[in-house]
Write a protein that holds these residues in place. Structure first.
Motif, mmCIF file in Angstrom:
data_model
loop_
_atom_site.group_PDB
_atom_site.id
_atom_site.type_symbol
_atom_site.label_atom_id
_atom_site.label_comp_id
_atom_site.label_asym_id
_atom_site.label_seq_id
_atom_site.Cartn_x
_atom_site.Cartn_y
_atom_site.Cartn_z
ATOM 1 N N PRO A 3 -23.742 6.863 -0.329
ATOM 2 C CA PRO A 3 -23.629 7.047 -1.779
ATOM 3 C C PRO A 3 -22.193 7.438 -2.122
ATOM 4 C CG PRO A 3 -25.299 8.528 -0.818
ATOM 5 C CD PRO A 3 -24.641 7.824 0.318
ATOM 6 N N ARG A 4 -21.646 6.857 -3.193
ATOM 7 C CA ARG A 4 -20.255 7.158 -3.562
ATOM 8 C C ARG A 4 -20.152 7.516 -5.031
ATOM 9 N NH1 ARG A 4 -16.540 2.385 -2.773
ATOM 10 N NH2 ARG A 4 -18.454 1.210 -3.002
ATOM 11 N N ALA A 5 -19.203 8.377 -5.358
ATOM 12 C CA ALA A 5 -18.901 8.675 -6.756
ATOM 13 C C ALA A 5 -18.292 7.410 -7.370
ATOM 14 C CB ALA A 5 -17.945 9.856 -6.840
ATOM 15 N N PRO A 6 -18.393 7.257 -8.704
ATOM 16 C CA PRO A 6 -18.058 5.962 -9.304
ATOM 17 C C PRO A 6 -16.573 5.647 -9.434
ATOM 18 C CG PRO A 6 -18.703 7.520 -11.009
ATOM 19 C CD PRO A 6 -18.940 8.203 -9.693
ATOM 20 N N HIS A 7 -15.709 6.572 -9.034
ATOM 21 C CA HIS A 7 -14.304 6.408 -9.403
ATOM 22 C C HIS A 7 -13.384 5.958 -8.290
ATOM 23 C CE1 HIS A 7 -14.570 10.217 -7.427
ATOM 24 N NE2 HIS A 7 -13.311 10.517 -7.586
ATOM 25 N N THR A 8 -13.902 5.839 -7.064
ATOM 26 C CA THR A 8 -13.001 5.609 -5.936
ATOM 27 C C THR A 8 -13.339 4.320 -5.195
ATOM 28 O OG1 THR A 8 -12.920 7.992 -5.639
ATOM 29 C CG2 THR A 8 -12.054 6.671 -3.834
ATOM 30 N N ALA A 9 -12.307 3.527 -4.905
ATOM 31 C CA ALA A 9 -12.462 2.386 -4.003
ATOM 32 C C ALA A 9 -11.406 2.538 -2.915
ATOM 33 C CB ALA A 9 -12.263 1.086 -4.757
ATOM 34 N N ASN A 10 -11.862 2.565 -1.684
ATOM 35 C CA ASN A 10 -10.931 2.634 -0.558
ATOM 36 C C ASN A 10 -11.005 1.271 0.129
ATOM 37 O OD1 ASN A 10 -9.877 3.122 2.140
ATOM 38 N ND2 ASN A 10 -9.870 5.282 1.543
ATOM 39 N N ILE A 11 -9.911 0.519 0.034
ATOM 40 C CA ILE A 11 -9.952 -0.894 0.434
ATOM 41 C C ILE A 11 -9.002 -1.129 1.608
ATOM 42 C CG2 ILE A 11 -9.606 -3.264 -0.352
ATOM 43 C CD1 ILE A 11 -9.762 -2.039 -3.293
ATOM 44 N N ALA A 12 -9.571 -1.500 2.746
ATOM 45 C CA ALA A 12 -8.735 -1.806 3.916
ATOM 46 C C ALA A 12 -8.478 -3.314 3.949
ATOM 47 C CB ALA A 12 -9.426 -1.345 5.189
ATOM 48 N N LEU A 13 -7.260 -3.654 4.341
ATOM 49 C CA LEU A 13 -6.883 -5.072 4.441
ATOM 50 C C LEU A 13 -6.194 -5.256 5.799
ATOM 51 C CD1 LEU A 13 -6.720 -7.795 2.877
ATOM 52 C CD2 LEU A 13 -4.467 -7.061 2.047
ATOM 53 N N PRO A 14 -7.017 -5.407 6.863
ATOM 54 C CA PRO A 14 -6.430 -5.458 8.206
ATOM 55 C C PRO A 14 -5.305 -6.489 8.289
ATOM 56 C CG PRO A 14 -8.827 -5.348 8.327
ATOM 57 C CD PRO A 14 -8.480 -5.519 6.878
ATOM 58 N N GLY A 15 -4.221 -6.065 8.912
ATOM 59 C CA GLY A 15 -3.061 -6.961 9.039
ATOM 60 C C GLY A 15 -1.961 -6.636 8.040
ATOM 61 N N ALA A 16 -2.255 -5.862 7.019
ATOM 62 C CA ALA A 16 -1.227 -5.507 6.016
ATOM 63 C C ALA A 16 -1.147 -3.986 5.934
ATOM 64 C CB ALA A 16 -1.604 -6.081 4.659
ATOM 65 N N SER A 17 0.052 -3.427 6.112
ATOM 66 C CA SER A 17 0.125 -1.971 6.079
ATOM 67 C C SER A 17 -0.104 -1.458 4.654
ATOM 68 C CB SER A 17 1.479 -1.484 6.603
ATOM 69 O OG SER A 17 2.436 -1.519 5.561
ATOM 70 N N ALA A 18 -0.695 -0.278 4.574
ATOM 71 C CA ALA A 18 -0.972 0.325 3.265
ATOM 72 C C ALA A 18 0.332 0.509 2.493
ATOM 73 C CB ALA A 18 -1.670 1.663 3.466
ATOM 74 N N GLU A 19 1.374 0.884 3.215
ATOM 75 C CA GLU A 19 2.670 1.134 2.579
ATOM 76 C C GLU A 19 3.183 -0.125 1.866
ATOM 77 O OE1 GLU A 19 5.346 2.434 5.561
ATOM 78 O OE2 GLU A 19 6.638 3.502 4.147
ATOM 79 N N THR A 20 3.109 -1.262 2.563
ATOM 80 C CA THR A 20 3.541 -2.535 1.966
ATOM 81 C C THR A 20 2.730 -2.837 0.719
ATOM 82 O OG1 THR A 20 4.010 -3.325 4.185
ATOM 83 C CG2 THR A 20 3.826 -5.017 2.480
ATOM 84 N N GLN A 21 1.429 -2.614 0.800
ATOM 85 C CA GLN A 21 0.556 -2.925 -0.347
ATOM 86 C C GLN A 21 0.867 -2.024 -1.535
ATOM 87 O OE1 GLN A 21 -3.728 -3.490 0.704
ATOM 88 N NE2 GLN A 21 -3.047 -2.928 2.747
ATOM 89 N N VAL A 22 1.045 -0.715 -1.247
ATOM 90 C CA VAL A 22 1.323 0.232 -2.340
ATOM 91 C C VAL A 22 2.623 -0.160 -3.042
ATOM 92 C CG1 VAL A 22 1.935 2.632 -2.854
ATOM 93 C CG2 VAL A 22 0.004 2.131 -1.349
ATOM 94 N N MET A 23 3.612 -0.572 -2.244
ATOM 95 C CA MET A 23 4.908 -0.942 -2.842
ATOM 96 C C MET A 23 4.786 -2.226 -3.651
ATOM 97 S SD MET A 23 7.787 0.392 -0.126
ATOM 98 C CE MET A 23 7.596 -1.011 0.876
ATOM 99 N N ALA A 24 4.056 -3.201 -3.118
ATOM 100 C CA ALA A 24 3.890 -4.475 -3.833
ATOM 101 C C ALA A 24 3.154 -4.244 -5.156
ATOM 102 C CB ALA A 24 3.127 -5.468 -2.963
ATOM 103 N N LEU A 25 2.127 -3.448 -5.130
ATOM 104 C CA LEU A 25 1.350 -3.185 -6.347
ATOM 105 C C LEU A 25 2.187 -2.385 -7.344
ATOM 106 C CD1 LEU A 25 -2.063 -2.418 -4.600
ATOM 107 C CD2 LEU A 25 -1.556 -4.417 -6.016
ATOM 108 N N ASP A 26 2.987 -1.461 -6.808
ATOM 109 C CA ASP A 26 3.844 -0.650 -7.679
ATOM 110 C C ASP A 26 4.819 -1.556 -8.436
ATOM 111 O OD1 ASP A 26 4.916 1.690 -8.801
ATOM 112 O OD2 ASP A 26 6.441 1.824 -7.239
ATOM 113 N N LEU A 27 5.407 -2.506 -7.715
ATOM 114 C CA LEU A 27 6.356 -3.424 -8.364
ATOM 115 C C LEU A 27 5.671 -4.264 -9.443
ATOM 116 C CD1 LEU A 27 8.489 -4.640 -5.324
ATOM 117 C CD2 LEU A 27 9.243 -3.206 -7.248
#
Ligand code: PMP
Length: 372
Positions: free
Chosen positions: A282-306
Motif C-alpha cells: 500500500p502506498r500514499a498517493p503522492h510518491t512515485a519511485n521510478i527505477a530505469l535500469p541503465g540510466a543513472s538517477a543523476e543523469t535523469q534528474v539533470m535532464a528533467l531539470d533542464l
C-alpha cells in the motif's frame, strides 16, 4: 519556461495560510515566556499553534513539543527516550530516515520485505528474545522515498504487547493520511511543518504524558522542559496554520492518486523496462519511485531539470551524495537498479499540467538515452 515542481517529499511550496500566519507573527514583539502583555500576546500565538497541531493529531495540547524540525524531533525521540532502567534498546526499521538511523550506532534494524513494508513477525521475533520494557520501536508511517505505508497499528500493538514503547515518524504521512489514528496508537510521533506546506525549520514531537525524556538541549526549560530555547514563533505560527488548513487540502487525496497512477501507467508505456518501486505494498498517493535500469538517477534528474521539472534522485535529504539508497537496498534492489531510481512527489498545488510536463520531458529523455 514554466517549471513543474514535483519534489514535495523534499519540501512543499508554502501554503498561503502559512505565509499569512508567519508574517503576522513577525510583527509581534515579545518572548512567549515573558509575563508582560507583549509576552502574553506572543504566548497566545504559541498556544494557538499548539492547539492547531494537537487538533490535527487528535491529541491534547500538552503533548506537543515544538522543535526545529523533524530531524531534531527524531533525534530527541531516539536519544532522549529514557526507559525505566538502562540499558535502553532502540529497534528501528531498516528504511527509516537518517535522522533516526544515524542517531546511534547501537540501533538494531528491523528488516523490510521486498515490497518495502516491515514484516510484523520480524519485529515480534526481535522483541521477544529480550525484556522489552527498556525498548523503543521506531517505524515511520509513510516512507519518504517510496511512499510505502507501514502497518503502524499492527506494529504498535506488537511493541506494546511486549512492553515496549512505539515511535512513528509521521512526517510524510501527515500531508496524506489521517493522523489521529496513527497518533492514537503511538507513544510518540514526529511532524515537520515544511512537508505540509509550512515554513522550513520547525517541527514537533507529540509525546504521550507517560513518555519520559532526558532533554537533549538544556536551558530555560521551555516545551515541557524537554526542549529548551525560545520558540521560533514565526515558524511555529506557520506550522499551526498549516495544521489547521490540512483537512481541506487532504480532500485532494483522490485527485493526487489519479494523477500519480496516470503518470505511472504512462511511464511504463514510455519505458517498458522501468519499474515502480514499492508498487506491491500500500502506498500514499503522492510518491512515485521510478527505477530505469541503465540510466543513472543523476543523469535523469539533470535532464528533467533542464526540461523544467524538479524531481530528486532517491532521497533529496541525501542529495549531493549520490549513493545507492539505503531504502532500496533494504528492499533487496541491486546497486545499479537502486542508483537508477528517481522520486517524483506530488502535493497540494500539483495539477494535471505538471504531470503532462513531466511525462513529456520523461519521454524525450528516454528516447535520447536509448540513442546513446
Ligand atoms: N523524516 C522524514 C520521513 C523526512 O522525509 C524528513 C525530511 N526529508 C525528515 C524526517 C527530516 O525533516 P526536517 O527537514 O524537518 O528535519
Amino acid at each position: 519556461m514554466k517549471r513543474s515542481y514535483l519534489d514535495y517529499n523534499a519540501t512543499a511550496p508554502l501554503k498561503p495560510e502559512a505565509r499569512q500566519a508567519v508574517l503576522a507573527a513577525m510583527d509581534r514583539a515579545g518572548n512567549p515566556s515573558s509575563v508582560h502583555q507583549d509576552g502574553q500576546a506572543a504566548r497566545a500565538i504559541l498556544s494557538r499553534a499548539r492547539r492547531q497541531a494537537a487538533a490535527l493529531a487528535g491529541r491534547p495540547e500538552s503533548e506537543v513539543i515544538f522543535t526545529s524540525g523533524a530531524t531534531e524531533a527524531n533525534n530527541l525521540a531516539i536519544s532522549g527516550f529514557a526507559p525505566p532502567a538502562e540499558p535502553k534498546r532502540i529497534l528501528a526499521s531498516a528504511v527509516e530516515h537518517p535522522s533516526v538511523l544515524e542517531v546511534s550506532d547501537s540501533i538494531e534494524p528491523i528488516p523490510v520485505r521486498a515490497s518495502g513494508d516491515v514484516d510484523p513477525e520480524a519485529l515480534e521475533r526481535r522483541l521477544h528474545d529480550r525484556d522489552s520494557r527498556r525498548t523503543l520501536v521506531s517505524v515511520m508511517a509513510v516512507n519518504n522515498e517510496t511512499g510505502v505505508i507501514q502497518p503502524i497499528e499492527e506494529l504498535a500493538d506488537i511493541a506494546h504487547d511486549a512492553g515496549a514503547l512505539f515511535h512513528s515518524d509521521c512526517v510524510q504521512a501527515a500531508p496524506h493520511l489521517e493522523l489521529a489514528p496513527l497518533a492514537a496508537v503511538s507513544d510518540i510521533i514526529t511532524l515537520s511543518a515544511h512537508k505540509l506546506g509550512g515554513p522550513r525549520g520547525v517541527g514537533a514531537l507529540i509525546a504521550k504524558e507517560h513518555v519520559v525524556f532526558t532533554p537533549v538541549q538544556r536551558g530555560g526549560g521551555q516545551e515541557r522542559r524537554v526542549r529548551s530555547g525560545t520558540e521560533a514563533l514565526e515558524a511555529v505560527a506557520g506550522f499551526g496554520a498549516v495544521c489547521a488548513a490540512q483537512p481541506t487540502y487532504a480532500a485532494r487525496g483522490p485527485a493526487l492518486l489519479a494523477m500519480r497512477d496516470r503518470m505511472e501507467t504512462e511511464v511504463r508505456r514510455i519505458a517498458p523496462n522501468s519499474l515502480i518501486v514499492g508498487a506491491d505494498a500500500p502506498r500514499a498517493p503522492h510518491t512515485a519511485n521510478i527505477a530505469l535500469p541503465g540510466a543513472s538517477a543523476e543523469t535523469q534528474v539533470m535532464a528533467l531539470d533542464l526540461a523544467g521539472v524538479s524531481v530528486s534522485a532517491g532521497s533529496a535529504c541525501s542529495s549531493g551524495k549520490i549513493a545507492a539508497s539505503h531504502v532500496l537496498t533494504a528492499m533487496g534492489f541491486d546497486a545499479e537498479t537502486a542508483g537508477s531510481a528517481i522520486r517524483v512527489s506530488l502535493g497540494w498545488a500539483t495539477e494535471e499540467a505538471d504531470i503532462d510536463r513531466f511525462l513529456d520531458a520523461y519521454e524525450k529523455m528516454v528516447h535520447r538515452l536509448s540513442r546513446t
